[in-house]
Design a protein around this motif. Structure first.
Motif: not given
Length: 621
Positions: A194-196, A214-215, A224-226, A231-232
C-alpha cells in the motif's frame, strides 16, 4: 439517472405542486399515467361529499423559460429536468380552473415514487418558476430545451475529505487524511504494498530501495505495517514529504474528478449531438412535410382557380342563356303582337268581306227587285202593247238600270272576291303568325330549359368552388400547422446546435482547465522533487549523525571512566573533534539539533507563506 419534473394541478380548489421522479425521460403516455396515479389518490381523498368521478386529464401545459410563457405540452422533447407542468381538468359543475399562484413543489407521497433521487432538489424546487398557474386560454407552439451543464460524479469519502481540505489544513489534518487515503484496506494499518502503490500512483520518483527504506523507517516496531502513531512520527520526521503527499493526493483526486467531469461532459456532448442529429432529421422531415403541404396547397389553389374559372364560365353561359331567354321572350312578344295585329287585320278584312257580302246581297236584292220590275214591265209591255212605245223607252231605261245593276253586281262580286282573297291572305298571315308564335314559344321553352340547366350548372359550380375553397382553407390551416411544427423543429434544432456548441465549449474549457491543472501540478512536483530529495538526504544524514553521536557518547563515557574513574557523560558540545568541517560540531554543521527536528531553513512547509511546497500551489476553491 432519475428524471425529475414539477407537476401541478387544482385538487378541489387547492393548487397542488409535486416533484415527481421518473427512471428515464418519460413519454407523453407515461407522463399521463404517472400524473393520474399521483393526483388520483389526492383527488379521491379530498373530494367533497357527493363529488362523482375521478381525476381526469384534459390537457397539460409546460412553462417555457425562454419565452416565459405557458405552452401546450405536445411532445416529450419539450421535457427537461425540473420543468414546471400544469395539468388542466375538464370543466364540470364540481371543477372550474382559476388562475392563481402555484405553491412551491414538494415531493410526491412515497407510494407514488418508483425510485428515490440521489441528488438534491433543483434550485427551482422551492419556488414556482412562473409564479402563477397557466391560463386555460393561453396556447403557444411548443419548443424543446436541453441542459448543457455536465454532471460531476461524487468522489469517495476519503477523496471528498481531501477535496474539501485546502492548503491551510493543519499538520494533524494532513496526517489523518494522508493515512486514510493510504490505508486502502481500511484496517488502520499500512503495509509495504500500500505504501509503495500510494507513492507510485502519486508519481513520487523514488527508487524501490528508497521506498523500502522509508517504509522501514516508518515501521518502528518492525511488524511489517505502519500504524497511525508510527505514521504520525514519520510525518513529523518528514514534514515536506507529508506536505507533498497531501498536496499530490488532493490534486490526484481533483484530477480524477476533473477527468470524470470531462468524461461526463463528453457523454452529455455525445447525447446532445445525437439529439442534434435527431433534431436536424426532425427539422428536415418537418420541412419536407411543409413543402409537401405547400405543394398540396398549391394544387388546391389551382383546383380552386379552376373551379372559379368554371364557375365564371358557367355564370357567363347563364348570362348568355338569360339574354337568349330575354331575346326569345321579346321575340315571342313581337310575334304575339304581330299575331294580334294579323288577327285585328283579319277581323277588319272579315268585316270588309262581310260588308262586301252585304253589298252583294243588296245588289242581288236590287237585281232581283229590278228583274221583278223588269218582269212586271214586260208583263205590262205584253199586256199593254199599245203603251209599248212609252214602255219601250222606259224598258230601255230599265235595261240600262239593269245593266248598271249588273255592273254594280260584277263590281260588288269583284270586291267580294278581292275581300275573300284578302281575308284568305289574312287567315294565312294569322296561321303563319300562330306558327311563328308556336315556334317562338318552343324557342322560349328551350331557352328556359337551357337557363334552368345553366342555373343548375352554375349552382353546381358555385358549390364546387365553395367546396374547393373549404378544402383550400383546410390545406392552409394544415400548412400553418406544418409551418409551426417546422418552426418548432427548427427551434429545437437551433437550440440543440447551441447546446452542442455550449457543451463543446464547456468540454474544451474543462480539458483546458485539466491541462493547466496538470501542468501546474507537474511544475509543483518538479519544484518539490529536489526539496523532498534534500529532506530524505538530510534525514539520512541526521540518522547517521545521531548514530555517530551515540558512538561518541559511548566513547566519551569510556574515556571519562579511564581517566577520571567516573561514569559521567560529557556533553558533545564540550568536546572538540577533528572534523573535516573544522572545529564546529558536525551536528551544527548540518543544521540539526540532537533533541529537535531539522532546522527548517526554508520556512515551515505547514504555516510559512514562503514554503517551497505550499507557497506555489494553487489551492482548491
Amino acid at each position: 439517472m432519475v428524471f425529475t419534473l414539477l407537476i401541478a394541478a387544482d385538487i378541489h380548489g387547492t393548487k397542488t405542486n409535486y416533484e415527481v421522479e421518473f427512471p428515464v425521460q418519460p413519454t407523453i403516455p407515461d407522463l399521463h399515467r404517472k400524473v393520474e396515479l399521483v393526483f388520483g389518490t389526492d383527488f379521491v381523498a379530498k373530494a367533497p361529499p357527493g363529488c362523482p368521478g375521478a381525476f381526469v386529464i384534459d390537457r397539460m401545459q409546460i412553462f417555457d423559460e425562454r419565452v416565459e410563457l405557458w405552452v401546450d405540452l405536445l411532445s416529450s422533447t419539450q421535457l427537461q429536468e425540473f420543468s414546471q407542468i400544469y395539468v388542466f381538468q375538464p370543466e364540470t359543475a364540481w371543477h372550474r380552473e382559476v388562475q392563481s399562484k402555484l405553491p412551491p413543489a414538494v415531493r410526491a407521497p412515497p407510494q407514488h415514487h418508483h425510485v428515490s433521487s440521489p441528488v438534491a432538489a433543483s434550485p427551482s424546487a422551492g419556488m414556482n418558476i412562473s409564479g402563477v398557474s397557466p391560463n386555460r386560454s393561453i396556447s403557444v407552439a411548443s419548443l424543446a430545451h436541453v441542459p448543457v451543464a455536465p454532471i460531476i460524479p461524487v468522489a469517495p469519502s476519503a477523496a471528498s475529505i481531501l477535496l474539501r481540505s485546502g492548503a491551510d489544513a493543519s499538520h494533524e489534518e494532513k496526517v489523518s487524511m494522508v493515512f486514510d487515503e493510504m490505508d486502502a484496506r481500511k484496517i488502520r494499518a499500512i503495509d509495504l504494498s500500500e505504501f509503495q502503490a500510494f507513492l507510485t500512483n502519486l508519481q513520487f520518483e523514488f527508487s524501490v530501495n528508497t521506498i523500502s527504506d522509508l517504509f522501514t523507517k516508518a515501521d518502528t516496531n518492525r511488524d511489517g505495517s505502519i500504524s497511525y502513531p508510527e505514521f504520525q512520527r514519520f510525518a513529523e520526521r518528514y514534514p515536506t514529504l507529508l506536505d507533498a503527499m497531501h498536496y499530490r493526493a488532493r490534486e490526484y483526486w481533483q484530477d480524477v474528478r476533473q477527468k470524470e467531469g470531462i468524461e461526463a461532459a463528453r457523454r452529455l456532448l455525445e447525447s446532445l449531438r445525437a439529439r442534434e442529429i435527431d433534431a436536424r432529421a426532425a427539422s428536415a422531415q418537418a420541412a419536407a412535410e411543409t413543402a409537401a403541404q405547400e405543394g398540396r396547397l398549391a394544387a388546391q389553389l389551382q383546383a380552386v382557380a379552376e373551379a372559379e374559372a368554371k364557375e365564371r364560365e358557367a355564370l357567363a353561359i347563364l348570362d348568355a342563356s338569360r339574354q337568349e331567354t330575354e331575346r326569345a321572350r321579346a321575340e315571342v312578344a313581337a310575334r304575339c303582337a304581330e299575331e294580334q295585329a294579323a288577327r285585328d287585320n283579319e277581323r277588319m278584312k272579315q268585316l270588309q268581306h262581310i260588308e262586301a257580302q252585304r253589298d252583294v246581297e243588296a245588289a242581288e236584292g236590287r237585281l232581283r227587285l229590278q228583274e221583278s220590275e223588269q218582269a212586271q214591265a214586260e208583263d205590262r209591255l205584253r199586256e199593254i202593247e199599245r203603251l209599248m212605245m212609252e214602255q219601250q223607252r222606259e224598258c230601255e231605261m230599265q235595261r240600262m238600270n239593269t245593266q248598271r245593276a249588273r255592273g254594280d253586281l260584277s263590281n260588288a262580286q269583284g270586291v267580294e272576291q278581292q275581300a275573300a282573297m284578302i281575308s284568305a291572305e289574312a287567315s294565312r298571315d294569322v296561321q303563319m303568325a300562330a306558327e311563328r308564335v308556336a315556334l317562338a314559344k318552343g324557342d322560349l321553352a328551350r331557352a328556359q330549359d337551357r337557363e334552368r340547366d345553366c342555373t343548375a350548372a352554375h349552382l353546381g359550380a358555385r358549390e364546387a368552388t365553395a367546396h374547393q375553397r373549404v378544402q383550400k382553407e383546410k390545406e392552409e390551416q394544415e400548412l400553418l400547422i406544418c409551418r409551426e411544427r417546422e418552426a418548432s423543429k427548427r427551434a429545437i434544432e437551433v437550440e440543440s446546435v447551441r447546446a452542442v456548441e455550449a457543451q463543446e465549449a464547456m468540454c474544451r474549457s474543462l480539458e483546458q482547465e485539466n491541462m493547466e491543472h496538470a501542468a501546474a501540478r507537474a511544475k509543483v512536483q518538479a519544484e518539490e522533487a529536489p526539496l523532498i530529495d534534500q529532506e530524505v538526504k538530510l534525514r539520512e544524514q541526521r540518522d547517521h549523525l545521531e548514530q555517530r553521536e551515540a558512538a561518541l557518547r559511548d566513547e566519551a563515557g569510556a574515556f571519562n571512566i579511564r581517566h577520571t574513574g567516573t561514569r559521567g557523560v560529557a556533553s558533545p558540545r564540550s568536546l572538540h573533534y577533528n572534523s573535516p568541517m573544522g572545529a564546529a560540531s558536525p551536528l551544527a554543521v548540518q543544521g540539526i539539533s540532537p533533541d529537535r527536528s531539522p532546522r527548517r531553513q526554508f520556512g515551515s512547509p505547514i504555516s510559512s507563506a514562503h514554503s517551497p511546497i505550499t507557497g506555489i500551489r494553487k489551492p482548491l476553491s
